[in-house]
Design a protein around this motif. Structure first.
Motif, PDB file in Angstrom:
ATOM      1  N   GLU A  17     -91.371  17.929  -4.999  1.00  0.00           N
ATOM      2  CA  GLU A  17     -91.379  17.965  -3.537  1.00  0.00           C
ATOM      3  C   GLU A  17     -89.954  17.973  -2.993  1.00  0.00           C
ATOM      4  O   GLU A  17     -89.658  18.685  -2.029  1.00  0.00           O
ATOM      5  N   ASN A  76     -95.183  11.340 -14.448  1.00  0.00           N
ATOM      6  CA  ASN A  76     -95.844  12.358 -13.627  1.00  0.00           C
ATOM      7  C   ASN A  76     -95.578  12.156 -12.141  1.00  0.00           C
ATOM      8  O   ASN A  76     -95.417  13.118 -11.387  1.00  0.00           O
ATOM      9  N   THR A  77     -95.526  10.908 -11.715  1.00  0.00           N
ATOM     10  CA  THR A  77     -95.213  10.610 -10.321  1.00  0.00           C
ATOM     11  C   THR A  77     -93.785  11.025  -9.999  1.00  0.00           C
ATOM     12  O   THR A  77     -93.526  11.622  -8.952  1.00  0.00           O
ATOM     13  N   ALA A 114     -93.691  14.832  -9.733  1.00  0.00           N
ATOM     14  CA  ALA A 114     -94.268  15.315  -8.471  1.00  0.00           C
ATOM     15  C   ALA A 114     -93.293  15.091  -7.320  1.00  0.00           C
ATOM     16  O   ALA A 114     -93.119  15.965  -6.465  1.00  0.00           O
ATOM     17  N   GLN A 160     -96.737  12.710  -3.956  1.00  0.00           N
ATOM     18  CA  GLN A 160     -97.829  13.542  -4.430  1.00  0.00           C
ATOM     19  C   GLN A 160     -98.944  13.540  -3.395  1.00  0.00           C
ATOM     20  O   GLN A 160     -99.517  14.572  -3.089  1.00  0.00           O
TER      21      GLN A 160
END
Length: 137
Positions: free
Chosen positions: A124, A116-117, A120, A8
């Motif tokens: 990517e 959430n990590t 993200a 992130q």
């Protein structure tokens, strides 16, 4: 910063290598390690050999399995999947910083306890692979 925020943070950090650099040169002006090969097994094998000799054994094993499966199923799909998989691998690995970011994101997805990590990092990964698959040079 801990490992959980690496991907992130890489997305938001100014001056990071851009994904658009995959079709030209890196921000430091360096060209890719190898040119983007044709989508055929011989060209891919040569590129894999230049990028990572350790990966060559996996390439050969995958090719043997794909051709056997294609023969058994009377289908070209296993060979097509093999070519697309390894072409994408080469498209990413020819940019060392991009390949390192991909691996960091894969570790984050596998190891982070924070949803959430992980999301993200997965986003990517998706973007890296999408750009790799659309590379033309």
């Amino acid at each position: 910063m801990g490992r959980t925020g690496i991907c992130q943070d890489a997305l938001m950090r100014p001056g990071r290598p851009t994904l658009d650099a995959m079709t030209a040169t890196r921000e430091d002006g360096q060209p890719p390690v190898v040119p983007l090969p044709e989508r055929d097994p011989a060209a891919l094998r040569a590129a894999v050999a230049k990028l990572d000799t350790a990966a060559l054994a996996k390439f050969e094993s995958d090719w043997t399995a794909a051709t056997a499966r294609a023969r058994d199923e009377y289908s070209l799909m296993p060979a097509r999947y093999f070519v697309e998989h390894w072409w994408t691998w080469v498209a990413v690995e020819r940019w060392p910083a991009l390949a390192a970011r991909l691996r960091a994101c894969e570790r984050t997805v596998a190891e982070s306890a924070d949803r959430n990590t992980r999301r993200a990092a997965a986003a990517e990964i998706s973007e890296i692979l999408r750009r790799a698959e659309s590379a033309t040079t």
